[in-house]
Design a protein around this motif. Structure first.
Motif, PDB file in Angstrom:
ATOM      1  N   GLY A 226       0.837  -1.202   0.000  1.00 43.23           N
ATOM      2  CA  GLY A 226       0.000   0.000   0.000  1.00 43.23           C
ATOM      3  C   GLY A 226       0.865   1.243   0.000  1.00 43.23           C
ATOM      4  N   GLU A 227       0.222   2.399  -0.243  1.00 43.90           N
ATOM      5  CA  GLU A 227       0.965   3.656  -0.237  1.00 43.90           C
ATOM      6  C   GLU A 227       1.378   4.017   1.191  1.00 43.90           C
ATOM      7  OE1 GLU A 227      -1.302   6.565  -3.221  1.00 43.90           O
ATOM      8  OE2 GLU A 227      -2.589   5.108  -2.254  1.00 43.90           O
ATOM      9  N   SER A 228       2.259   5.026   1.304  1.00 45.13           N
ATOM     10  CA  SER A 228       2.654   5.510   2.624  1.00 45.13           C
ATOM     11  C   SER A 228       1.414   5.978   3.374  1.00 45.13           C
ATOM     12  CB  SER A 228       3.602   6.701   2.492  1.00 45.13           C
ATOM     13  OG  SER A 228       4.749   6.294   1.832  1.00 45.13           O
ATOM     14  N   GLY A 229       1.362   5.683   4.653  1.00 47.32           N
ATOM     15  CA  GLY A 229       0.245   6.158   5.477  1.00 47.32           C
ATOM     16  C   GLY A 229      -0.981   5.276   5.422  1.00 47.32           C
TER      17      GLY A 229
ATOM     18  N   ALA B 120      -6.085   2.903   3.840  1.00 48.79           N
ATOM     19  CA  ALA B 120      -6.698   3.595   4.982  1.00 48.79           C
ATOM     20  C   ALA B 120      -6.904   2.653   6.174  1.00 48.79           C
ATOM     21  CB  ALA B 120      -8.017   4.251   4.573  1.00 48.79           C
ATOM     22  N   GLY B 121      -5.883   1.842   6.450  1.00 48.91           N
ATOM     23  CA  GLY B 121      -5.908   1.011   7.653  1.00 48.91           C
ATOM     24  C   GLY B 121      -6.672  -0.287   7.541  1.00 48.91           C
ATOM     25  N   LYS B 122      -7.156  -0.628   6.322  1.00 46.78           N
ATOM     26  CA  LYS B 122      -7.902  -1.888   6.150  1.00 46.78           C
ATOM     27  C   LYS B 122      -7.261  -2.728   5.055  1.00 46.78           C
ATOM     28  CE  LYS B 122     -12.729  -1.368   7.333  1.00 46.78           C
ATOM     29  NZ  LYS B 122     -13.246  -0.135   7.775  1.00 46.78           N
TER      30      LYS B 122
ATOM     31  N   ASN C  93       0.895   5.756 -15.642  1.00 50.05           N
ATOM     32  CA  ASN C  93      -0.396   5.814 -14.945  1.00 50.05           C
ATOM     33  C   ASN C  93      -0.153   6.164 -13.485  1.00 50.05           C
ATOM     34  OD1 ASN C  93      -2.096   4.982 -17.086  1.00 50.05           O
ATOM     35  ND2 ASN C  93      -1.280   2.910 -16.844  1.00 50.05           N
ATOM     36  N   VAL C  94      -0.944   7.054 -12.955  1.00 50.09           N
ATOM     37  CA  VAL C  94      -0.834   7.362 -11.526  1.00 50.09           C
ATOM     38  C   VAL C  94      -2.226   7.245 -10.905  1.00 50.09           C
ATOM     39  CG1 VAL C  94       1.154   8.918 -11.684  1.00 50.09           C
ATOM     40  CG2 VAL C  94      -1.146   9.842 -11.965  1.00 50.09           C
ATOM     41  N   ILE C  95      -2.253   7.043  -9.581  1.00 51.28           N
ATOM     42  CA  ILE C  95      -3.547   7.010  -8.891  1.00 51.28           C
ATOM     43  C   ILE C  95      -3.855   8.451  -8.500  1.00 51.28           C
ATOM     44  CG2 ILE C  95      -4.863   5.980  -7.007  1.00 51.28           C
ATOM     45  CD1 ILE C  95      -2.722   3.792  -6.823  1.00 51.28           C
ATOM     46  N   LYS C  96      -4.964   8.956  -9.005  1.00 59.56           N
ATOM     47  CA  LYS C  96      -5.286  10.369  -8.740  1.00 59.56           C
ATOM     48  C   LYS C  96      -5.525  10.606  -7.245  1.00 59.56           C
ATOM     49  CE  LYS C  96      -7.356  11.436 -13.192  1.00 59.56           C
ATOM     50  NZ  LYS C  96      -7.859  10.177 -13.764  1.00 59.56           N
ATOM     51  N   GLY C  97      -5.190  11.822  -6.800  1.00 58.68           N
ATOM     52  CA  GLY C  97      -5.467  12.204  -5.415  1.00 58.68           C
ATOM     53  C   GLY C  97      -4.493  11.572  -4.440  1.00 58.68           C
ATOM     54  N   LEU C  98      -4.813  11.730  -3.173  1.00 59.21           N
ATOM     55  CA  LEU C  98      -3.934  11.243  -2.102  1.00 59.21           C
ATOM     56  C   LEU C  98      -4.719  10.329  -1.175  1.00 59.21           C
ATOM     57  CD1 LEU C  98      -2.303  14.659  -1.123  1.00 59.21           C
ATOM     58  CD2 LEU C  98      -1.146  12.750  -2.260  1.00 59.21           C
TER      59      LEU C  98
ATOM     60  N   ALA D 259     -13.486   3.952   1.877  1.00 55.66           N
ATOM     61  CA  ALA D 259     -12.471   5.010   2.031  1.00 55.66           C
ATOM     62  C   ALA D 259     -11.812   5.373   0.705  1.00 55.66           C
ATOM     63  CB  ALA D 259     -11.417   4.543   3.033  1.00 55.66           C
ATOM     64  N   PHE D 260     -11.883   4.480  -0.277  1.00 58.86           N
ATOM     65  CA  PHE D 260     -11.224   4.739  -1.566  1.00 58.86           C
ATOM     66  C   PHE D 260     -12.132   5.519  -2.522  1.00 58.86           C
ATOM     67  CE2 PHE D 260      -9.486   2.990  -5.727  1.00 58.86           C
ATOM     68  CZ  PHE D 260      -8.298   3.706  -5.661  1.00 58.86           C
ATOM     69  N   ASN D 261     -13.403   5.786  -2.125  1.00 60.36           N
ATOM     70  CA  ASN D 261     -14.376   6.316  -3.097  1.00 60.36           C
ATOM     71  C   ASN D 261     -13.966   7.625  -3.780  1.00 60.36           C
ATOM     72  OD1 ASN D 261     -16.148   8.698  -2.134  1.00 60.36           O
ATOM     73  ND2 ASN D 261     -16.200   7.355  -0.342  1.00 60.36           N
ATOM     74  N   PRO D 262     -13.274   8.585  -3.099  1.00 57.58           N
ATOM     75  CA  PRO D 262     -12.945   9.824  -3.826  1.00 57.58           C
ATOM     76  C   PRO D 262     -11.946   9.608  -4.968  1.00 57.58           C
ATOM     77  CG  PRO D 262     -12.756  10.129  -1.427  1.00 57.58           C
ATOM     78  CD  PRO D 262     -12.885   8.661  -1.682  1.00 57.58           C
ATOM     79  N   ARG D 263     -11.236   8.479  -4.972  1.00 60.97           N
ATOM     80  CA  ARG D 263     -10.194   8.251  -5.988  1.00 60.97           C
ATOM     81  C   ARG D 263     -10.578   7.130  -6.953  1.00 60.97           C
ATOM     82  NH1 ARG D 263      -4.813   7.224  -2.633  1.00 60.97           N
ATOM     83  NH2 ARG D 263      -3.775   8.006  -4.481  1.00 60.97           N
TER      84      ARG D 263
END
Ligand code: SF4
Length: 343
Positions: A57-60, A247-249, A286-291, A303-307
């Motif tokens: 997963g990404e950082s954080g 996001a922790g899951k 290709n990048v994953i939009k947003g953070l 938790a992934f819905n905005p991206r």
């Protein structure tokens, strides 16, 4: 090969027939002045002897915090484990007093950190630091501890180990320092090894050598290996299974072949698509939009819905998607996993 009887002597109550490591519904939060940061929100996974599980997963996203909770090295406060179990051979480590947990660290579960230079003590030689482990935990004499330290440095392929035993950490290159860290982690013959981004600070050639060494040592010792990384390229050759965290899951868990061939969660799919490929020369990456979301303000619903390119109204509403069973041993926390797999 690990001697399970010796492990039981260190921690009575271990059941050799129980799963090597089980993490059930683990929740960790950090209570900060800015609010409660929910770093791990119900992580679940298991690990068998000889198996490599990559947590990706990404950082954080909660990977390293999960590892710290398993090891019992979470900074508390501000970090608190609020729920869940971490079972090693049937014993819930979270219920053990600190004195017992200390025995588990290094003896049963050991960890390799990302930055070997800050994990090793700069004012002692590597030989002293290794020998200290044998003297304190195994009661060895000075001479035996030194001999065993040289053997270990040989095993992790440090050239001229006998001559280098008196060197300080800063006298080793980045790759060699990581080998010293691996030697220290393996010194007490743990059954579980957690490697937290072990190759991030290294160039690609040394990265491949370190991953090869880890795989070789794991096979020799039949250890369970948890490999924490943000790099899907690193895990392709070494992992048996992958848990993708967001996001922790854990949002998708699957065998390595399944996840690479047909991911069942849009986040896992997007991570795969963002790996640079030789046949894409000259094209935009290709990048994953947003953070990733701030863990103090995780979005409602998924938790992934905005991206997410697949998001629909239901994704923006609580409850969050449950863990759907895609196939035996394979799960996805996406309402629309069938669409994602089917494409
Ligand atoms: Fe995307 Fe919805 Fe699936 Fe979440 S549940 S990953 S937002 S499609």
């Amino acid at each position: 090969m690990t001697d399970i009887k010796a492990k039981i002597d260190v921690l009575p109550g271990l059941d050799p027939r129980a799963p090597l490591l089980e993490v059930n519904d683990l929740h960790v939060e950090f209570r900060t002045q800015y609010g409660i940061s929910r770093a791990v929100n119900g992580a679940n996974f298991t690990l068998a002897p000889g198996e490599t599980l990559a947590i990706l997963g990404e950082s954080g996203c909660g990977k390293s915090v999960t590892a710290q909770a398993i090891m019992g090295i979470l900074d508390s406060p501000p970090g608190f484990i609020t729920k869940g179990e971490v079972k090693y051979r049937g014993v819930d480590l979270l219920k053990l007093p600190e004195k017992e947990r200390r025995k588990v660290r290094a003896n049963q579960i050991a960890m390799i950190f990302q930055d070997a230079l800050s994990a090793l003590n700069p004012v002692f030689t590597v030989g002293y630091q290794l020998a200290e482990l044998f003297r304190v935990h195994r009661g060895m004499s000075r001479g035996d501890a030194k001999k065993r330290s040289i053997e270990l440095l040989d095993q992790v392929k440090i050239p001229a180990a006998r001559a280098r035993i008196g060197d300080y950490p800063h006298q080793f290159s980045g790759g060699m320092r990581q080998r010293v860290m691996i030697a220290m982690a393996l010194a007490l013959d743990p059954e579980v090894l957690i490697a937290d981004e072990p190759t991030t600070a290294l160039d690609v050639t040394v990265q491949a050598q370190i991953m090869g060494l880890l795989a070789e040592l794991q096979q020799q010792r039949n250890m369970g290996l948890i490999l924490i990384t943000h790099d899907m390229g690193v895990v392709a050759d070494v992992a048996d299974r992958i848990s993708v965290m967001y996001a922790g899951k854990v949002v998708e868990e699957a065998g390595v072949y399944d996840i690479y061939a047909r991911p069942a969660h849009p986040y896992a799919k997007a991570l795969l698509e963002s790996i640079p490929r030789l046949d894409m020369k000259g094209q935009q990456l290709n990048v994953i939009k947003g953070l990733p979301p701030a863990l103090t303000a995780i979005p409602q619903g998924c938790a992934f819905n905005p991206r997410c390119a697949y998001a629909q109204d239901v994704c923006r509403q609580d409850p969050a998607p449950p863990s759907y069973i895609v196939a035996p041993g394979r799960t996805s926390r996406c309402h629309f996993w069938r669409d994602v797999v089917g494409e």
